[in-house]
Design a protein around this motif. Sequence first.
Motif, PDB file in Angstrom:
ATOM      1  N   ILE A 275     -17.047   8.504  39.862  1.00 12.92           N
ATOM      2  CA  ILE A 275     -18.049   9.694  39.992  1.00 12.92           C
ATOM      3  C   ILE A 275     -17.969   9.788  41.598  1.00 12.92           C
ATOM      4  O   ILE A 275     -18.078  11.030  42.008  1.00 12.92           O
ATOM      5  CB  ILE A 275     -19.733   9.374  39.566  1.00 12.92           C
ATOM      6  CG1 ILE A 275     -19.272   9.488  38.117  1.00 12.92           C
ATOM      7  CG2 ILE A 275     -20.446  10.223  40.175  1.00 12.92           C
ATOM      8  CD1 ILE A 275     -20.812   9.345  37.433  1.00 12.92           C
ATOM      9  N   THR A 276     -18.222   8.836  42.263  1.00 18.23           N
ATOM     10  CA  THR A 276     -18.020   8.859  43.718  1.00 18.23           C
ATOM     11  C   THR A 276     -16.824   9.794  44.348  1.00 18.23           C
ATOM     12  O   THR A 276     -16.835  10.532  45.056  1.00 18.23           O
ATOM     13  CB  THR A 276     -17.994   7.487  44.537  1.00 18.23           C
ATOM     14  OG1 THR A 276     -18.784   6.689  43.688  1.00 18.23           O
ATOM     15  CG2 THR A 276     -18.192   7.645  45.863  1.00 18.23           C
ATOM     16  N   LEU A 277     -15.569   9.416  43.338  1.00 18.36           N
ATOM     17  CA  LEU A 277     -14.305  10.062  43.693  1.00 18.36           C
ATOM     18  C   LEU A 277     -14.439  11.620  43.658  1.00 18.36           C
ATOM     19  O   LEU A 277     -14.119  12.334  44.438  1.00 18.36           O
ATOM     20  CB  LEU A 277     -13.253   9.298  43.016  1.00 18.36           C
ATOM     21  CG  LEU A 277     -11.957   9.944  43.129  1.00 18.36           C
ATOM     22  CD1 LEU A 277     -11.407   9.845  44.641  1.00 18.36           C
ATOM     23  CD2 LEU A 277     -10.884   9.288  42.198  1.00 18.36           C
ATOM     24  N   PHE A 278     -15.056  11.647  42.408  1.00 19.76           N
ATOM     25  CA  PHE A 278     -15.178  13.243  41.846  1.00 19.76           C
ATOM     26  C   PHE A 278     -15.933  13.990  43.040  1.00 19.76           C
ATOM     27  O   PHE A 278     -15.766  15.222  43.270  1.00 19.76           O
ATOM     28  CB  PHE A 278     -15.621  13.232  40.437  1.00 19.76           C
ATOM     29  CG  PHE A 278     -15.138  12.605  39.298  1.00 19.76           C
ATOM     30  CD1 PHE A 278     -13.519  12.483  39.511  1.00 19.76           C
ATOM     31  CD2 PHE A 278     -15.619  12.246  38.382  1.00 19.76           C
ATOM     32  CE1 PHE A 278     -12.864  11.758  38.423  1.00 19.76           C
ATOM     33  CE2 PHE A 278     -14.796  11.517  37.111  1.00 19.76           C
ATOM     34  CZ  PHE A 278     -13.700  11.519  37.289  1.00 19.76           C
ATOM     35  N   SER A 279     -17.026  13.378  43.578  1.00 18.99           N
ATOM     36  CA  SER A 279     -17.977  14.187  44.219  1.00 18.99           C
ATOM     37  C   SER A 279     -17.160  14.366  45.482  1.00 18.99           C
ATOM     38  O   SER A 279     -17.092  15.465  46.115  1.00 18.99           O
ATOM     39  CB  SER A 279     -19.174  13.251  44.647  1.00 18.99           C
ATOM     40  OG  SER A 279     -19.697  12.362  43.389  1.00 18.99           O
TER      41      SER A 279
ATOM     42  N   ILE B  65      -2.939   7.159  31.566  1.00 15.84           N
ATOM     43  CA  ILE B  65      -2.175   7.974  30.826  1.00 15.84           C
ATOM     44  C   ILE B  65      -2.098   7.354  29.397  1.00 15.84           C
ATOM     45  O   ILE B  65      -1.312   6.237  29.306  1.00 15.84           O
ATOM     46  CB  ILE B  65      -0.956   8.588  31.238  1.00 15.84           C
ATOM     47  CG1 ILE B  65      -0.980   8.887  32.784  1.00 15.84           C
ATOM     48  CG2 ILE B  65      -0.194   9.688  30.416  1.00 15.84           C
ATOM     49  CD1 ILE B  65      -1.402  10.529  33.057  1.00 15.84           C
ATOM     50  N   THR B  66      -2.445   7.726  28.408  1.00  7.64           N
ATOM     51  CA  THR B  66      -3.223   9.050  28.171  1.00  7.64           C
ATOM     52  C   THR B  66      -4.594   8.882  27.858  1.00  7.64           C
ATOM     53  O   THR B  66      -5.377   9.834  28.058  1.00  7.64           O
ATOM     54  CB  THR B  66      -2.560   9.582  27.027  1.00  7.64           C
ATOM     55  OG1 THR B  66      -2.662   8.832  26.011  1.00  7.64           O
ATOM     56  CG2 THR B  66      -1.109  10.318  27.302  1.00  7.64           C
ATOM     57  N   GLN B  67      -5.122   7.754  27.491  1.00  8.77           N
ATOM     58  CA  GLN B  67      -6.629   7.457  27.392  1.00  8.77           C
ATOM     59  C   GLN B  67      -7.682   7.648  28.214  1.00  8.77           C
ATOM     60  O   GLN B  67      -8.429   8.608  27.832  1.00  8.77           O
ATOM     61  CB  GLN B  67      -6.905   6.114  26.351  1.00  8.77           C
ATOM     62  CG  GLN B  67      -6.398   6.147  25.002  1.00  8.77           C
ATOM     63  CD  GLN B  67      -4.891   5.559  25.202  1.00  8.77           C
ATOM     64  OE1 GLN B  67      -4.051   5.978  25.882  1.00  8.77           O
ATOM     65  NE2 GLN B  67      -4.590   4.633  24.057  1.00  8.77           N
ATOM     66  N   GLN B  68      -7.329   7.302  29.478  1.00  8.27           N
ATOM     67  CA  GLN B  68      -8.370   7.367  30.403  1.00  8.27           C
ATOM     68  C   GLN B  68      -8.621   8.980  30.938  1.00  8.27           C
ATOM     69  O   GLN B  68      -9.757   9.227  31.404  1.00  8.27           O
ATOM     70  CB  GLN B  68      -8.235   6.252  31.599  1.00  8.27           C
ATOM     71  CG  GLN B  68      -9.288   6.281  32.420  1.00  8.27           C
ATOM     72  CD  GLN B  68     -10.476   5.874  32.169  1.00  8.27           C
ATOM     73  OE1 GLN B  68     -10.692   5.155  30.896  1.00  8.27           O
ATOM     74  NE2 GLN B  68     -11.474   5.592  32.926  1.00  8.27           N
TER      75      GLN B  68
ATOM     76  N   MET C 263     -11.869  10.901  31.827  1.00  7.10           N
ATOM     77  CA  MET C 263     -12.131  11.062  33.317  1.00  7.10           C
ATOM     78  C   MET C 263     -12.292  12.542  33.383  1.00  7.10           C
ATOM     79  O   MET C 263     -13.282  12.943  33.918  1.00  7.10           O
ATOM     80  CB  MET C 263     -11.082  10.521  34.197  1.00  7.10           C
ATOM     81  CG  MET C 263     -10.936   9.333  34.835  1.00  7.10           C
ATOM     82  SD  MET C 263      -9.474   9.244  35.779  1.00  7.10           S
ATOM     83  CE  MET C 263      -9.792   7.637  36.613  1.00  7.10           C
ATOM     84  N   LEU C 264     -11.507  13.335  32.914  1.00  6.85           N
ATOM     85  CA  LEU C 264     -11.858  14.750  33.172  1.00  6.85           C
ATOM     86  C   LEU C 264     -13.002  15.149  32.425  1.00  6.85           C
ATOM     87  O   LEU C 264     -13.776  15.959  33.005  1.00  6.85           O
ATOM     88  CB  LEU C 264     -10.697  15.542  32.169  1.00  6.85           C
ATOM     89  CG  LEU C 264      -9.243  15.583  33.009  1.00  6.85           C
ATOM     90  CD1 LEU C 264      -8.133  16.285  32.239  1.00  6.85           C
ATOM     91  CD2 LEU C 264      -9.495  16.087  34.349  1.00  6.85           C
ATOM     92  N   LEU C 265     -13.288  14.609  31.118  1.00  5.50           N
ATOM     93  CA  LEU C 265     -14.637  15.023  30.524  1.00  5.50           C
ATOM     94  C   LEU C 265     -15.682  14.716  31.536  1.00  5.50           C
ATOM     95  O   LEU C 265     -16.690  15.547  31.640  1.00  5.50           O
ATOM     96  CB  LEU C 265     -14.646  14.293  29.367  1.00  5.50           C
ATOM     97  CG  LEU C 265     -15.605  14.928  28.270  1.00  5.50           C
ATOM     98  CD1 LEU C 265     -15.030  16.092  27.740  1.00  5.50           C
ATOM     99  CD2 LEU C 265     -16.001  13.868  27.278  1.00  5.50           C
TER     100      LEU C 265
ATOM    101  N   THR D  93     -19.901  17.672  37.378  1.00  8.02           N
ATOM    102  CA  THR D  93     -19.754  18.808  38.157  1.00  8.02           C
ATOM    103  C   THR D  93     -20.832  19.875  37.486  1.00  8.02           C
ATOM    104  O   THR D  93     -21.614  20.442  38.231  1.00  8.02           O
ATOM    105  CB  THR D  93     -18.346  19.553  38.308  1.00  8.02           C
ATOM    106  OG1 THR D  93     -17.281  18.420  38.515  1.00  8.02           O
ATOM    107  CG2 THR D  93     -18.279  20.263  39.491  1.00  8.02           C
ATOM    108  N   GLY D  94     -20.597  19.998  36.419  1.00  4.45           N
ATOM    109  CA  GLY D  94     -21.580  21.031  35.648  1.00  4.45           C
ATOM    110  C   GLY D  94     -22.967  20.537  35.740  1.00  4.45           C
ATOM    111  O   GLY D  94     -23.719  21.561  36.185  1.00  4.45           O
TER     112      GLY D  94
END
Lengths: 443, 221
Positions: A34-38, A243-246, A250-252, A258-259
């Motif tokens: 989450i820190t990274l996404f921010s 790839i491919t599970q995580q 992560m994207l979700l 972000t939403g």
Amino acid sequence: MNQWLDERLHISRLNDKFLRKAFPVHHSFFLGEITLFSLIVLIITGILLALSYEPSNSLVTNSFDPGTSAKPNLIPAAYHSALKINAMPFGDMLRRLHHWMANIMIAAAVIHMMRIYFTGAFKKPREINWWIGMLLLIFAGLTAVTGYILPYDNYAYQTVGVVYAITKSVPWVGDWAAQAAFAGQFPGAGIIPRIYGYHIMLLPGILLALTGAHMLIMIKQKHTQPQYAKRLAYKKIVGVPLITQQTPIMLLLALLFTGIVMLFAAFIPVHPVEVFGPPSSTPIPNIKPDWYLLWVFGALAIIPGFDLELLGGSISAEFVGAMVFPGIVIGAMFAVPMLDRSKENLYYAENPTNHPVRLAAGTAFMGFMLALSLAGYKPDLIEAGVLTTANANAILWILVFVVPALTYFATIGIVRLIRALREADERDAAVHSGQLGHSAADD
Amino acid sequence: MTRYRKQDPELTRRKFINAAMGGAAAVGTLSLVSALGSAKPVFRLTPALAPPMAGDVLVHADPSRYGEPVKVSDLGLQLVRAWPQGKDKNGDPVIRDQDPTSVLAIFKYPAGQVQEPTDLNATIDGQIVAYGDRCMHAGCNVGNNDQQPGLMNCPCHSGQYDPKLGGKVIGGPPPAPLPQLPIKMDGDKIVATGFFLSRPYGYTKEEDWKAYTEQVKEVLG
Ligand code: FES
């Protein structure tokens, strides 16, 4: 095509080394993500804001309220551009998104560090990453503070005045350092371009480099394994591959997160530049820094004023409160991995209740920070009649020491209780299921 | 002993690399220091940056009345914030609002309330007093004390001052009293008769402030 790419880029090696990295399955391991996404959202929104921001504190006529030609309404260009950004479609929301993300990034980073601390994940071999994490926290704070100054409203102006004063309070070199850092005596004509350079080039560059190092080391050293992995496959890496599970998880998470923050930005206003108005000599009543700096602010509020001459330099309460004291706190946090003397590499995340002293020290530290943050509300407490000017300092000082002590002993007590219950459970299980029971002592 | 020392080419290469890295680091640090040297701009004293001094007319700082001379009828127990207005080389008026240290707070008290250590000769009839309005702690602007009119409260770390007693600190962390500005009446205008009587915010020692005022006198005469 796969082969074509592979022959040139050695994708298969990349695949083995990085893309198959196993991620432990436990929700607490998402905090770092989450820190990274921010950070990523901050960079994107920051770029968008930079497209419309004017980094200058020279005065321009306010196009929204030009005044008369004899007496034009002059405001700093930076402040003017902040007003203009607010007037753009979704401009205000963009500013809020950037602001909210910054707050959440620091919050997520702090909670992420708590996870690391309480599960012992800072132990050998991961000390370096703890230190890099600390640097990330410090630089994230600096980036946030410089970001505050950019709209150059009255709040920013008052803030930068205090930051300048703190820099200047360093004995011997303070005057020079403050002038070098803020482009001359406060408020220098070049202060906004200078801060802008820090905020969009220097500090983000440092943050990105540190983040890169942080993650490379993490990939090299692997995550600590959650306890269940020990039972599943001892000393083997357990988890889902990037790839491919995580990746979809992560994207979700990134999109969901972000939403949610976008909803925040849409409905909860932050830092209304119009309300603060352009820089002026009118103080803002009960002005306060952001929550993550409130503890320093609190310390400044309760350290009584003094001035000490030492070899031609002067040591002031300000210097002690805003530099020495936070230096000690941050130094203590840096020293955390050095408290552990184990020679073994740590594979498994530890159960906090098996390390009561570390757990209690951690909660006591949090209590300490909270008590200091409360001290930051001293003027409000006095105004509300909870404290008086005469007793405020004494009471707040007592709290600063008593709250951590109480937290410490309360934590130890609770841990004892939990362990007693657990042992009772184990005895029960052993009695009822005979040889079937397994030790849960380390769960 | 020396006869047996192995001449390892690897070692010389390593030595070379170490020396090269050391050299690069030294050059890098040096250039960084020189770059830092350029980071601090030169200070040029202009009339707008000057502190309040003899002859300056006190004008309103509040945006709604900005630049209007402060009148006695504007004053009371609530502070009035003001800037000094001096003259530039050509004799045109210039408001000295570029250095926040110059901002002033003016009060008017009923007769007899203003007392030592206030410099009574520097007040108007022992009733109107003016102070520098930057908190001696970290330089915030000091505002009114809403509970006790006539006192001052700093919003930043709750410093408190009493302008009736020479700007004395009566609470909170500030290390020194607010600097009093000597004033007199000139017609219906309030005019400064000199520099601040004690060091204002930003000067850690009285001598620094004295030296600075000397410099100001020299440059702006
Ligand atoms: S700046 Fe006034 S009390 Fe700290």
